[in-house]
Motif scaffolding. Structure first.
Motif, mmCIF file in Angstrom:
data_model
loop_
_atom_site.group_PDB
_atom_site.id
_atom_site.type_symbol
_atom_site.label_atom_id
_atom_site.label_comp_id
_atom_site.label_asym_id
_atom_site.label_seq_id
_atom_site.Cartn_x
_atom_site.Cartn_y
_atom_site.Cartn_z
ATOM 1 N N LEU A 106 0.824 -1.207 0.000
ATOM 2 C CA LEU A 106 0.000 0.000 0.000
ATOM 3 C C LEU A 106 0.863 1.263 0.000
ATOM 4 C CD1 LEU A 106 -2.861 -0.942 2.500
ATOM 5 C CD2 LEU A 106 -2.947 -0.855 -0.016
ATOM 6 N N LEU A 107 2.057 1.157 0.525
ATOM 7 C CA LEU A 107 2.982 2.285 0.514
ATOM 8 C C LEU A 107 3.896 2.242 -0.703
ATOM 9 C CD1 LEU A 107 4.159 4.772 1.889
ATOM 10 C CD2 LEU A 107 5.622 3.254 3.248
ATOM 11 N N PHE A 108 4.357 1.033 -1.064
ATOM 12 C CA PHE A 108 5.315 0.910 -2.158
ATOM 13 C C PHE A 108 4.711 1.311 -3.494
ATOM 14 C CE2 PHE A 108 7.068 -1.527 -5.705
ATOM 15 C CZ PHE A 108 8.406 -1.166 -5.645
ATOM 16 N N ILE A 109 3.514 0.827 -3.805
ATOM 17 C CA ILE A 109 2.939 1.041 -5.140
ATOM 18 C C ILE A 109 2.761 2.520 -5.467
ATOM 19 C CG2 ILE A 109 0.881 0.700 -6.558
ATOM 20 C CD1 ILE A 109 0.711 -2.129 -5.444
ATOM 21 N N LEU A 119 7.661 7.617 -8.877
ATOM 22 C CA LEU A 119 8.982 7.592 -9.504
ATOM 23 C C LEU A 119 8.871 7.240 -10.988
ATOM 24 C CD1 LEU A 119 11.072 5.742 -6.755
ATOM 25 C CD2 LEU A 119 11.178 8.170 -7.343
ATOM 26 N N ASN A 120 8.008 6.281 -11.310
ATOM 27 C CA ASN A 120 7.817 5.883 -12.698
ATOM 28 C C ASN A 120 7.295 7.044 -13.550
ATOM 29 O OD1 ASN A 120 6.741 2.969 -11.203
ATOM 30 N ND2 ASN A 120 8.411 2.871 -12.662
ATOM 31 N N LEU A 121 6.408 7.840 -12.961
ATOM 32 C CA LEU A 121 5.787 8.935 -13.702
ATOM 33 C C LEU A 121 6.650 10.197 -13.746
ATOM 34 C CD1 LEU A 121 2.055 8.744 -12.550
ATOM 35 C CD2 LEU A 121 2.945 8.262 -14.842
ATOM 36 N N GLN A 152 14.172 -0.275 1.457
ATOM 37 C CA GLN A 152 13.289 0.221 2.504
ATOM 38 C C GLN A 152 12.042 -0.638 2.667
ATOM 39 O OE1 GLN A 152 12.556 4.490 2.207
ATOM 40 N NE2 GLN A 152 14.403 4.739 0.967
ATOM 41 N N PHE A 153 11.766 -1.501 1.686
ATOM 42 C CA PHE A 153 10.555 -2.315 1.718
ATOM 43 C C PHE A 153 10.851 -3.808 1.827
ATOM 44 C CE2 PHE A 153 9.609 1.616 -0.464
ATOM 45 C CZ PHE A 153 8.383 1.992 0.070
ATOM 46 N N GLY A 199 11.097 -5.674 -7.972
ATOM 47 C CA GLY A 199 11.558 -5.409 -9.328
ATOM 48 C C GLY A 199 10.471 -5.665 -10.357
ATOM 49 N N ALA A 200 9.739 -6.769 -10.192
ATOM 50 C CA ALA A 200 8.641 -7.082 -11.116
ATOM 51 C C ALA A 200 7.545 -6.022 -11.031
ATOM 52 C CB ALA A 200 8.072 -8.464 -10.795
ATOM 53 N N ALA A 201 7.238 -5.593 -9.812
ATOM 54 C CA ALA A 201 6.216 -4.558 -9.636
ATOM 55 C C ALA A 201 6.661 -3.247 -10.272
ATOM 56 C CB ALA A 201 5.925 -4.356 -8.148
ATOM 57 N N PHE A 202 7.935 -2.890 -10.100
ATOM 58 C CA PHE A 202 8.468 -1.664 -10.691
ATOM 59 C C PHE A 202 8.321 -1.690 -12.208
ATOM 60 C CE2 PHE A 202 11.809 0.653 -12.826
ATOM 61 C CZ PHE A 202 11.783 1.899 -12.205
#
Length: 205
Positions: free
Chosen positions: A5-8, A14-16, A134-135, A149-152
């Motif tokens: 919930l915090l990472f996404i 960062l992606n945007l 951190q996660f 990494g996969a989520a990123f």
């Protein structure tokens, strides 16, 4: 356990973030469409995957600790971005509305540009090395890094589609202004290169 919930949302921010690769997605979307931009972005994703793995192995720490290594990577990356920006500026005068349906951007060239831009900035590795840990719990370090990494990469695909769609929409409403858009893209690439060249080495955390 990973706090998704915090990472996404933090990761998607960062992606945007507007940077050289997202500028390429915007440009490719404007000139060749969303599908072309999505295919071209495979070059970026294929570059990011080993960078994430290298960060897990500690290369991010090496770049942070070694001013020589960081400086070499930074200079090469800055030079490539500035060269790419100048190329965009020089080709702007030859663009017209017909470029939207074809143009001189080939898929191999676009794939190469996406990959080289992704590899040219050592800060990407430093983000992976400083943000991901951190996660992750030490008890599940490797599996946690793989999941993050996969989520990123999945979130990166979403960001690519956002920028490519923005570029396509912008080109439809202002097709006659495509040379101006190309010049702005080239100028921004040069700015990114200059910022990278003069950016200080990050301090170890």
């Amino acid at each position: 356990m990973i706090d998704w919930l915090l990472f996404i949302p933090a990761c998607f921010a960062l992606n945007l973030a507007f940077g050289p690769n997202n500028l390429l997605a915007l440009t490719h979307g404007a000139r060749r469409g969303v599908g072309f931009a999505a295919l071209a972005s495979l070059g970026r994703l294929l570059a990011f995957a080993p960078m994430i793995a290298l960060s897990a192995l500690g290369l991010g720490v090496i770049l942070t600790a070694s001013s020589v290594v960081f400086g070499i990577v930074k200079i090469i990356g800055a030079a490539y971005l500035i060269w790419l920006g100048i190329s965009l500026l020089r080709s702007a005068s030859s663009i017209d509305a017909r470029s939207l349906s074809g143009g001189d951007i080939t898929l191999p060239r676009a794939l190469r540009s996406e990959a080289l831009v992704a590899l040219s900035n050592p800060k990407a590795i430093l983000i992976f090395a400083a943000f991901f840990p951190q996660f992750i719990s030490l008890e599940a370090y490797w599996s946690g890094y793989a999941m993050l990494g996969a989520a990123f990469l999945m979130l990166e695909v979403m960001a690519i589609l956002v920028y490519a769609l923005l570029g396509k929409v912008a080109s439809r409403f202002a097709a006659g202004g495509l040379p101006i858009f190309q010049r702005l893209s080239g100028a921004m690439m040069c700015v990114f290169g200059a910022v990278l060249l003069f950016s200080p080495q990050p301090s170890p955390r």
